[in-house]
Motif scaffolding. Structure first.
Motif, PDB file in Angstrom:
ATOM      1  N   ARG A 254       2.036  32.584  13.253  1.00  0.00           N
ATOM      2  CA  ARG A 254       1.638  31.765  14.428  1.00  0.00           C
ATOM      3  C   ARG A 254       0.287  32.283  14.887  1.00  0.00           C
ATOM      4  N   ARG A 255       0.168  33.596  15.152  1.00  0.00           N
ATOM      5  CA  ARG A 255      -0.886  34.379  15.835  1.00  0.00           C
ATOM      6  C   ARG A 255      -2.056  34.510  14.913  1.00  0.00           C
ATOM      7  N   GLU A 256      -1.965  34.287  13.668  1.00  0.00           N
ATOM      8  CA  GLU A 256      -2.611  34.307  12.819  1.00  0.00           C
ATOM      9  C   GLU A 256      -3.580  32.990  12.488  1.00  0.00           C
ATOM     10  N   GLY A 257      -2.960  31.674  13.195  1.00  0.00           N
ATOM     11  CA  GLY A 257      -3.707  30.591  13.250  1.00  0.00           C
ATOM     12  C   GLY A 257      -2.660  29.342  12.235  1.00  0.00           C
ATOM     13  N   TYR A 258      -1.718  29.601  11.942  1.00  0.00           N
ATOM     14  CA  TYR A 258      -0.886  28.766  11.086  1.00  0.00           C
ATOM     15  C   TYR A 258      -0.216  27.917  11.477  1.00  0.00           C
ATOM     16  N   GLU A 259      -0.077  26.490  11.114  1.00  0.00           N
ATOM     17  CA  GLU A 259       0.623  25.620  11.673  1.00  0.00           C
ATOM     18  C   GLU A 259       1.767  25.202  10.954  1.00  0.00           C
ATOM     19  N   PHE A 260       3.150  25.208  11.126  1.00  0.00           N
ATOM     20  CA  PHE A 260       4.209  24.899  10.172  1.00  0.00           C
ATOM     21  C   PHE A 260       5.357  24.431  10.880  1.00  0.00           C
ATOM     22  N   GLN A 261       6.356  24.209  10.292  1.00  0.00           N
ATOM     23  CA  GLN A 261       7.469  23.796  10.889  1.00  0.00           C
ATOM     24  C   GLN A 261       8.739  24.686  10.384  1.00  0.00           C
ATOM     25  N   VAL A 262       9.900  24.757  11.056  1.00  0.00           N
ATOM     26  CA  VAL A 262      11.036  25.566  10.679  1.00  0.00           C
ATOM     27  C   VAL A 262      12.450  24.897  10.996  1.00  0.00           C
ATOM     28  N   SER A 263      13.481  25.051  10.341  1.00  0.00           N
ATOM     29  CA  SER A 263      14.795  24.594  10.637  1.00  0.00           C
ATOM     30  C   SER A 263      15.571  25.519  10.787  1.00  0.00           C
ATOM     31  N   THR A 264      16.894  24.929  11.130  1.00  0.00           N
ATOM     32  CA  THR A 264      17.989  26.096  11.093  1.00  0.00           C
ATOM     33  C   THR A 264      18.164  26.841  10.172  1.00  0.00           C
ATOM     34  N   PRO A 265      18.660  28.145  10.425  1.00  0.00           N
ATOM     35  CA  PRO A 265      18.946  29.219   9.325  1.00  0.00           C
ATOM     36  C   PRO A 265      20.192  28.796   8.555  1.00  0.00           C
ATOM     37  N   ARG A 266      20.345  29.191   7.508  1.00  0.00           N
ATOM     38  CA  ARG A 266      21.689  29.137   6.675  1.00  0.00           C
ATOM     39  C   ARG A 266      21.853  30.487   6.119  1.00  0.00           C
ATOM     40  N   VAL A 267      23.115  30.978   6.144  1.00  0.00           N
ATOM     41  CA  VAL A 267      23.473  32.061   5.414  1.00  0.00           C
ATOM     42  C   VAL A 267      23.677  32.014   3.896  1.00  0.00           C
ATOM     43  N   LEU A 268      23.557  33.075   3.412  1.00  0.00           N
ATOM     44  CA  LEU A 268      23.251  32.907   1.900  1.00  0.00           C
ATOM     45  C   LEU A 268      24.826  33.412   1.582  1.00  0.00           C
ATOM     46  N   TYR A 269      25.521  32.513   0.882  1.00  0.00           N
ATOM     47  CA  TYR A 269      26.875  32.556   0.285  1.00  0.00           C
ATOM     48  C   TYR A 269      26.993  33.294  -0.993  1.00  0.00           C
ATOM     49  N   ARG A 270      28.170  33.573  -1.454  1.00  0.00           N
ATOM     50  CA  ARG A 270      28.434  34.479  -2.854  1.00  0.00           C
ATOM     51  C   ARG A 270      29.708  33.965  -3.331  1.00  0.00           C
ATOM     52  N   THR A 271      29.839  34.027  -4.556  1.00  0.00           N
ATOM     53  CA  THR A 271      31.210  33.748  -5.096  1.00  0.00           C
ATOM     54  C   THR A 271      31.827  34.785  -5.716  1.00  0.00           C
ATOM     55  N   ILE A 272      32.773  35.608  -5.110  1.00  0.00           N
ATOM     56  CA  ILE A 272      33.188  36.802  -5.393  1.00  0.00           C
ATOM     57  C   ILE A 272      34.622  36.596  -5.996  1.00  0.00           C
ATOM     58  N   ASP A 273      35.133  36.831  -7.286  1.00  0.00           N
ATOM     59  CA  ASP A 273      36.488  36.798  -7.746  1.00  0.00           C
ATOM     60  C   ASP A 273      36.742  35.157  -7.629  1.00  0.00           C
ATOM     61  N   GLY A 274      35.928  34.365  -7.637  1.00  0.00           N
ATOM     62  CA  GLY A 274      36.467  32.920  -7.658  1.00  0.00           C
ATOM     63  C   GLY A 274      36.444  32.431  -6.086  1.00  0.00           C
ATOM     64  N   ALA A 275      36.223  33.127  -5.371  1.00  0.00           N
ATOM     65  CA  ALA A 275      36.408  32.693  -3.701  1.00  0.00           C
ATOM     66  C   ALA A 275      34.794  32.765  -3.090  1.00  0.00           C
ATOM     67  N   THR A 276      34.578  31.626  -2.286  1.00  0.00           N
ATOM     68  CA  THR A 276      33.455  31.644  -1.691  1.00  0.00           C
ATOM     69  C   THR A 276      33.419  32.527  -0.392  1.00  0.00           C
TER      70      THR A 276
END
Length: 618
Positions: free
Chosen positions: A390-412
């Motif tokens: 933002r301070r460098e002069g960029y203009e953009f949009q962001v949305s809500t964060p999402r966690v990164l899931y992993r599948t371990i031993d068949g379970a999310t």
């Protein structure tokens, strides 16, 4: 060129706000780096505007002092867990660490995180109990807590016997006993010389230098910073750049050309660190930390070698990101009015350029050509990038964060954080209630002085938007910090904010009459005279649903007057939202429009009619 036996390379590691940068200030002063009459700002190592504003260290920085004919290279590291990638790679440059612990707070989550990394590398340890002059200092209890932490992390016998100093970094005093205030930092300097070994390396062997940090200079281009592991490096020398075959890319795959020479170049300039300066050097030998210019595409994790012996050094594995946040090109009705860089190519180039400096960040394209996924270590990690752009002069949009899931031993499974909260006893019930609704598990609760310390295991997504609630519940007196704990099976649904949004119904300029009629429906974010567009979020609704408000509506003027009908309208002052507060407020169907001058919350679908149709279908 200094003799290797006269060199000491150390890093200062600690939890955030335990006094690392203040201690470095005093070490520089007492080592004679500054003149007696020189005006020097506090926390001189926090050179970035964002660092000084927020009072935290974001980027690791190098400095050096001379003491009794020895040169001590010092690395000041970040204390916040979100910038742990800085700590992990910087520890490859040093042979010893100063573990700084607050005499009142004791070991905190980041203390454990950075200490575990240092112990795994076999570094010599010096324990410094800081802020012993605090009225609520618990010096002897904190010593026991540090020893318990070392045993819990399976420290080696030599590391368990680490010397302990007692320090007041602000006053520049250190001593070997907690009851002696000391007269200067001389005991600290002496222990560094006696306890931390000289850096290893054969100065007569073939060249080998692992790049642990990157800087940029507009005159010489990219600058690689690291320790010369072996041999000598000279200005004008031809070198080869190699990559370790075991190093992994952001998707977990082996690095292309691993173990092979990926580039060749010539050293255009060499610099060594002296105080806050970088002094030119003609030659650097094994053990010294140096900055190398002249290799155009040098990056973190690469090894500068002798072309006849292209042997890469292994690079420290960097912990993977746990959350991601989509960045997209702005399509707002106000697009282009305040920013310099709007097109997709500008946003894409800037995000991928960040990867050259931040090894714990990941950027990937999406199916849409106007959106990118940016993954990091935490909400602050990503918000610092947003503010920087933002301070460098960029203009953009962001949305809500999402966690990164992993599948371990068949379970999310989802990422889980270890959260430590220090708060007044009166706020314990409210904090436990709020975190329990966010699927947190209380591990411990015990008094620390006049306050209470609570430790939780809480899903990363359970912390989204919680910090403001925490500060409200503790009346601003609470301190919370979290560090990544591991992946655990999915915990279930977690609710977000309780209230809906007040959404502007039409495009125009907010007026007092319209705002007066809207303020009874919730808390407003804007005042009179602010330009708005249809679909822009202008406040938080009191009810748990979105409400359209016409804040551009003006009072109908007639020639009829009545007593009291034309009294001045009393408006409640709008709530001023910081970047972090805006990010926490975001709902799944909303975006944050970021420009150099403004932060605007908006609905993904701007049209009121289309939103109503989607609600009816849903």
């Amino acid at each position: 060129m200094i003799d290797r036996d006269k060199l000491r390379n150390i890093a200062i590691i600690a939890h955030v706000d335990h006094g690392k940068t203040t201690l470095v200030d005093q070490m520089l002063r007492q080592a004679g780096v500054f003149r007696e009459n020189q005006a020097v700002q506090e926390r001189v190592m926090d050179s970035g505007d964002l660092e000084r504003e927020r009072g935290i260290t974001i980027l690791a920085k190098n400095t050096a002092v001379n003491y009794k004919g020895h040169k001590i290279n010092i690395v000041d590291t970040p204390g916040h867990a979100d910038f742990g990638g800085e700590v992990e790679r910087i520890l490859k440059m040093v042979s010893g660490v100063l573990l700084l612990v607050d005499a009142a707070e004791g070991p905190m989550p980041q203390t454990r995180f950075v200490l575990e990394k240092a112990l795994a590398l076999g570094h010599r340890l010096i324990i410094v109990i800081n802020k012993v002059d605090r009225p609520d200092a618990r010096v002897y209890e904190v010593i026991d807590e540090v020893l318990e932490l070392l045993m819990d992390l399976d420290a080696a016998g030599e590391q368990l016997d680490a010397p302990t100093l007692f320090c007041s970094a602000r006053q520049g005093l250190a001593s070997l006993t907690p009851d002696d205030a000391g007269e200067s930092l001389t005991p600290l300097f002496d222990i560094i010389l006696s306890h931390v070994p000289p850096p290893p390396g054969d100065p007569e062997g073939p060249l080998q230098m692992l790049v642990s940090s990157i800087d940029y200079n507009e005159y010489v281009g990219r600058v690689g910073i690291g320790r010369v592991e072996r041999g000598r490096l000279l200005v004008g020398q031809d070198v080869a750049v190699t990559v370790d075959s075991e190093q992994r890319t952001t998707d977990g795959q082996p690095t292309p050309n691993g173990g092979a020479t990926v580039a060749k170049g010539r050293v255009a300039a060499l610099f060594v660190f002296e105080g806050l300066r970088r002094d030119p050097a003609a030659e650097v030998s094994a053990g010294e930390i140096a900055a190398v210019a002249g290799i155009p595409d040098i990056t973190i994790g690469q090894t500068i070698c002798d072309p006849a012996f292209p042997e890469p050094r292994p690079f420290a594995p960097i912990s993977q990101p746990t959350i991601e946040r989509p960045y997209r090109v702005t399509d707002s009705p106000f697009a282009g009015k305040e920013g310099k860089y709007l097109p997709t190519r500008n946003l894409r180039d800037r995000l991928y350029r960040e990867l050259l400096r931040d090894v714990s960040l990941q950027v990937s394209d999406t199916e849409s050509t106007e959106a990118f996924r940016v993954a990091g270590r935490g909400e602050m990690h990503l918000s610092i990038l947003i503010e920087t752009m933002r301070r460098e002069g960029y203009e953009f949009q962001v949305s809500t964060p999402r966690v990164l899931y992993r599948t371990i031993d068949g379970a999310t499974c989802e990422p889980v954080e270890e959260l430590v909260a220090d708060l007044p006893e009166s706020a314990v019930g409210a904090v436990i209630e709020k975190l329990s609704s966010r699927r947190a598990e209380l591990l411990s609760l015990h008094p620390v002085g006049s306050r209470m310390r609570l430790t939780f295991l809480v899903p990363s997504r359970g912390l989204f938007g919680y910090r403001n609630e925490f500060l409200t519940d503790t009346r601003g007196e609470g301190i919370m910090s979290a560090v990544f704990h591991g992946y655990q099976p999915l915990k279930g649904d977690i609710g977000r904010r309780s209230g809906g949004s007040l959404v502007a119904y039409e495009t125009g300029e907010a007026v007092a009459y319209g705002l007066f009629n809207a303020q009874d429906r919730g808390a407003l974010f804007i005042g009179p005279g602010v330009p708005v567009y249809a679909g822009m979020v202008v406040g938080q609704a009191a009810k748990n649903e979105d409400m359209a408000v016409n804040i551009c509506k003006r009072k109908q003027l007639t020639n009829m007057r009545a007593s009291g009908s034309d009294e001045s309208l009393r408006l409640t002052p709008p709530r001023q939202m910081s970047l972090e507060q805006c990010l926490e407020f975001l709902a799944d169907d909303e975006l944050l429009e970021v420009t150099p001058k403004s932060l605007r919350l908006r609905k993904r679908v701007l049209s009121h009619d289309q939103r109503m149709k989607q609600r009816m279908k849903g």
